[in-house]
Design an enzyme around this catalytic site. Structure first.
Site, mmCIF file in Angstrom:
data_model
loop_
_atom_site.group_PDB
_atom_site.id
_atom_site.type_symbol
_atom_site.label_atom_id
_atom_site.label_comp_id
_atom_site.label_asym_id
_atom_site.label_seq_id
_atom_site.Cartn_x
_atom_site.Cartn_y
_atom_site.Cartn_z
ATOM 1 N N LYS A 283 0.514 -1.396 0.314
ATOM 2 C CA LYS A 283 -0.263 -0.062 0.155
ATOM 3 C C LYS A 283 1.392 1.281 0.004
ATOM 4 O O LYS A 283 1.703 1.239 0.936
ATOM 5 C CB LYS A 283 -1.013 -0.501 1.383
ATOM 6 C CG LYS A 283 -2.182 1.232 1.287
ATOM 7 C CD LYS A 283 -2.842 0.768 2.387
ATOM 8 C CE LYS A 283 -4.451 0.490 2.277
ATOM 9 N NZ LYS A 283 -5.591 0.036 3.502
ATOM 10 N N GLU A 370 -18.530 -6.656 10.830
ATOM 11 C CA GLU A 370 -19.581 -6.244 11.709
ATOM 12 C C GLU A 370 -20.800 -6.612 12.062
ATOM 13 O O GLU A 370 -21.494 -7.005 13.409
ATOM 14 C CB GLU A 370 -20.196 -4.689 10.590
ATOM 15 C CG GLU A 370 -19.599 -3.544 9.844
ATOM 16 C CD GLU A 370 -18.549 -3.824 8.931
ATOM 17 O OE1 GLU A 370 -18.401 -4.857 8.345
ATOM 18 O OE2 GLU A 370 -17.902 -3.799 8.922
ATOM 19 N N ARG A 398 -25.034 -3.880 7.705
ATOM 20 C CA ARG A 398 -24.183 -4.939 7.402
ATOM 21 C C ARG A 398 -24.830 -5.833 8.739
ATOM 22 O O ARG A 398 -25.217 -7.199 8.433
ATOM 23 C CB ARG A 398 -23.275 -4.975 6.625
ATOM 24 C CG ARG A 398 -22.936 -6.618 6.879
ATOM 25 C CD ARG A 398 -21.572 -6.057 6.499
ATOM 26 N NE ARG A 398 -21.707 -5.833 4.448
ATOM 27 C CZ ARG A 398 -20.638 -6.384 4.155
ATOM 28 N NH1 ARG A 398 -19.529 -6.166 4.656
ATOM 29 N NH2 ARG A 398 -20.596 -5.741 2.261
HETATM 30 C C1 TPP Z 1 -17.896 -3.064 5.058
HETATM 31 C C2 TPP Z 1 -17.507 -2.303 5.503
HETATM 32 N N1 TPP Z 1 -16.734 -2.002 6.244
HETATM 33 C C3 TPP Z 1 -15.844 -1.171 6.472
HETATM 34 C C4 TPP Z 1 -15.730 -0.914 5.512
HETATM 35 C C5 TPP Z 1 -14.836 0.552 5.694
HETATM 36 N N2 TPP Z 1 -13.432 0.686 4.698
HETATM 37 C C6 TPP Z 1 -12.963 0.671 3.491
HETATM 38 S S1 TPP Z 1 -11.378 0.005 2.990
HETATM 39 C C7 TPP Z 1 -11.155 -0.231 4.307
HETATM 40 C C8 TPP Z 1 -9.701 -1.112 4.266
HETATM 41 C C9 TPP Z 1 -9.957 -2.505 3.016
HETATM 42 O O1 TPP Z 1 -8.458 -3.441 3.296
HETATM 43 P P1 TPP Z 1 -8.265 -4.510 2.225
HETATM 44 O O2 TPP Z 1 -9.395 -4.567 1.553
HETATM 45 O O3 TPP Z 1 -7.568 -5.094 2.586
HETATM 46 O O4 TPP Z 1 -7.662 -3.142 0.850
HETATM 47 P P2 TPP Z 1 -6.677 -2.169 0.660
HETATM 48 O O5 TPP Z 1 -6.937 -0.399 1.065
HETATM 49 O O6 TPP Z 1 -5.372 -2.914 1.534
HETATM 50 O O7 TPP Z 1 -6.764 -2.403 -1.056
HETATM 51 C C10 TPP Z 1 -12.320 -0.800 4.772
HETATM 52 C C11 TPP Z 1 -12.195 -1.438 6.538
HETATM 53 C C12 TPP Z 1 -16.260 -0.283 3.911
HETATM 54 N N3 TPP Z 1 -16.415 -0.318 3.091
HETATM 55 N N4 TPP Z 1 -16.961 -1.749 4.355
HETATM 56 MG MG MG Z 2 -5.274 -4.755 2.732
#
Ligand code: TPP
Ligand code: MG
Ligand code: DXP
Length: 649
Positions: A283, A370, A398
């Site tokens: 990242k 969640e 959710r």
């Molecule tokens: C159901 C839900 N909960 C929380 C979020 C907030 N959120 C947005 S991006 C993220 C992290 C995502 O991590 P990853 O899937 O590893 O993607 P990366 O940002 O590392 O590319 C979170 C927790 C969300 N989008 N959806």
């Molecule tokens: Mg990630």
């Protein structure tokens, strides 16, 4: 002209040489840093998927092949390669959305930013392609390691099989982080794979040898990598996480190695059965300020100096709603050691980080899960603790069944703190926290509060954590909290009277952060000789009795809430008034039952009629008895209602 400017659609990639593709990747990185620094956005995640996205669009043929991004915040590179390179108004009204958007391009499939849904989408699409004879069409799901911690991904993996998802390719974009380092067993597994020394040594040495010996050896190398996986499983003493699923595994691959990713995706595409390609990425790749950002590697930034990564605007100094909660949570926990905190991979964004620093053993990060968060909270309550589940309001949707059946049915003393409630703005339709009041108020015995300012947030959190036999909810908007709004008096059942004119024409029931706007409406009414009373119920459900009594004493009641109007608090008040035999006219104001676009909060509130001027104008007409022309509900366009009535007639 740069190579990037020459890419109008993915097939333009085909003519680029390996060197030119590397140059293109560098140009994309420079573009992202330069442009997203100006607008703000998900800079870190997109810097991490440059090569992976280029490789996907080289190997697959979007939009004939469907490409699904999980959460979608990492789709900027995809947008750049599919004809959208004007990022000047990214996440702003009329500009590009920060997530895929079908209205922008046929290359975009999933618009929801709610994580962990991509594999279910992909499973459904691939089945549909198979069942409709479109067996030459592939589906690619790009899912992050964080999103993999969400339960839906495992439901999908359990269902995906080579009977009906032959053309499904799952790219695990594994950068080891959600915001913070990804937690849990899945993360530990991926981490062993990612960091195993043996993998790196073996991977590098066999690759160098394959390069020296040419194509046949490369095929052998690829085969070895399959064996490599088995080798890894033995080394990591894990039976492969995927071995028992009906899914083949390719990897781990260096997700920044364009050629390796391209080769792996080509293999996966030809395999004829569902394949996981496990890409190891970073990242914030290529941007030092992001790589050294320990908090979240520039997961989402505001406007920053592209050279240093420093924010362009100094913090306003005004406290944020999140900050007020963060401090009060610590204060409450110091007085009550049964209080514990739960986050779904958003410790810092929800303000639980201060609590975690103070009480590290009393906070649980469950990953982007969640539903699990809520039901495990019911368990914690059963065990004698008082869980505070901190989420963004939109994400509680959710876990509705868990709130209803695990917390509500069992009368568990769980407190939900919902940040980003109401219209949030730049993250668009799936991020506005506009449904919580409507969906949660149907939970029997639930207590819903919407603080109007910092003092009420502190008060209501203190009250909530003392309720041990029912769920309590506190919801507040994104951003900075305004000055405290004092009450003239508080009724016996806790309603704050903020303004009380002698002339009782209009009762304005302000829900939470709508108090400031409501007082402005009252001033506009006063200028027209109309008297009003403005009240803040503080706890909006159950509806306090004094709201019923005050309504009975006024000519009309208007309720104003930063939540969907249909089934909102206004509806509840109307029902309670009728049950009490009070027939005062009620006008419920709130958000339309629409998916609201990305724009600023004030632009959206203006469009949906939630400004003091627009509200006052309607109320003045009502009080003066002018019949307001029957305007079609904001939420339904003429065609919708006409069609509906024709159908039901
Ligand atoms: C159901 C839900 N909960 C929380 C979020 C907030 N959120 C947005 S991006 C993220 C992290 C995502 O991590 P990853 O899937 O590893 O993607 P990366 O940002 O590392 O590319 C979170 C927790 C969300 N989008 N959806
Ligand atoms: Mg990630
Ligand atoms: C993608 C995602 O769900 C979050 O990163 C979202 O961008 C919320 O951002 P804020 O924390 O700025 O509201």
């Amino acid at each position: 002209m740069s190579l990037l400017e020459g890419i109008n659609e993915p097939r333009d990639l085909d003519s680029l040489s390996a060197e030119e593709l590397e140059t293109l990747a560098a140009e994309i990185r420079a573009f992202l840093i330069a442009e997203v620094s100006k607008t703000g956005g998900h800079l870190g995640p997109n810097l991490g998927v440059v090569e992976t996205t280029i490789a996907i669009h080289r190997v697959f043929d979007s939009p004939r092949d469907a490409i699904v991004f999980d959460t979608g915040h990492q789709s900027y590179v995809h947008k750049l390669l599919t004809g959208r390179q004007d990022f000047s108004r990214l996440r702003q009204k009329g500009g590009l959305a920060g997530y895929p958007q079908r209205s922008e391009s046929p290359h975009d499939v999933v618009e929801s930013s709610h994580a962990s849904s991509s594999l279910s989408w992909a499973d459904g699409i691939s089945r549909a392609f198979e069942m409709t004879g479109q067996t030459d069409r592939h589906v690619v799901a790009v899912v992050g390691d964080g999103a993999l911690t969400g339960g839906m991904t495992w439901e999908a993996l359990n269902n995906i099989s080579d009977d009906n998802s032959r053309n499904l390719v799952i790219v695990v974009n594994d950068n080891g982080r959600s915001y913070a380092p990804t937690i849990g067993g899945m993360a530990r597994y991926l981490n062993t794979v990612r960091t195993k020394k043996g993998y790196h040594d073996l991977h590098q040495s066999s690759r160098k040898m394959a390069d020296r010996l040419g194509a046949p050896a490369r095929a052998l190398y690829r085969g070895a990598r399959g064996g490599l996986h088995g080798f890894l499983s033995r080394m990591t003493n894990n039976s492969s996480l995927y071995a028992n699923l009906d899914i083949k595994y390719l990897g781990p691959i260096d997700g920044h190695d364009l050629e390796a990713m391209t080769e792996a995706l080509q293999q996966a595409k030809q395999y004829g059965a569902p394949v996981i390609v496990h890409a190891i990425t970073e990242k914030g790749r290529g941007y030092e300020p992001a790589l050294t950002d320990v908090a979240d590697q520039f997961h989402a930034v505001g406007q920053i100096d592209p050279e240093t990564g420093e924010p362009l605007s100094a913090p306003s100094g005004a406290p944020s709603w999140t900050g007020v909660f963060a401090d009060e949570m610590v204060r409450q926990a110091e007085q009550d050691d049964t209080i514990v905190g739960i986050t779904a991979a958003m410790l810092r964004p929800t303000g639980l980080h201060k609590f975690a620093e103070r009480f590290p053993s009393r906070v649980f990060d469950v990953g982007i899960a969640e539903q699990h968060a809520v039901t495990s909270a019911a368990g914690l309550a059963f065990g004698g603790l008082h869980p505070v589940v901190a989420l963004y309001a939109t994400f509680v949707n959710r876990a509705f069944d868990q709130v209803l059946m695990d917390v509500g049915l069992h009368q568990a003393g769980v407190t939900f703190v919902l940040d980003r409630a109401g219209v949030t703005g730049p993250d668009g339709a799936s991020h506005h926290g506009m449904w919580d009041l409507a969906i949660l108020q149907v939970v029997p015995r639930i207590r819903l509060s919407a603080p109007r300012d910092a003092e009420r947030l502190r008060e209501e959190l203190a009250e909530a954590v003392r309720v041990t036999d029912a769920p309590t909810v506190i919801r507040f908007p994104k951003g900075n909290v305004g000055p405290d709004i004092p009450a003239l008096r508080r009724t016996v059942d806790g309603v704050d009277v903020l303004r009380e004119d002698a002339q009782k024409d209009v009762l304005i029931v302000a829900v939470g952060a709508m108090a400031d706007l409501s007082l402005k409406v009252a001033e506009l009414l006063e200028a027209q000789g109309i008297g009003s009373t403005v009240v803040d119920p503080r706890w909006v459900v159950p509806v306090p009795w004094s709201i019923i009594e005050l309504s009975d004493a006024h000519r009309i009641v208007v309720t104003i809430e930063d939540g969907v109007r249909v089934g909102g608090i206004g509806t509840r008040i109307r029902q309670d008034l009728r049950e009490a035999g009070v027939d005062t006219a009620v006008t419920e104001l709130g958000l339309p039952d629409e998916f609201l676009e990305h724009a600023t909060r004030s632009e959206i509130l203006q469009r949906v009629g939630l400004t003091p001027e627009q509200i006052a104008e309607d109320l003045i007409a009502q009080v003066r008895g002018n019949k307001i022309p029957i305007a079609r509900p904001i939420s339904a366009t003429p065609s919708d209602t006409d069609t509906l009535h024709r159908l039901v007639r």
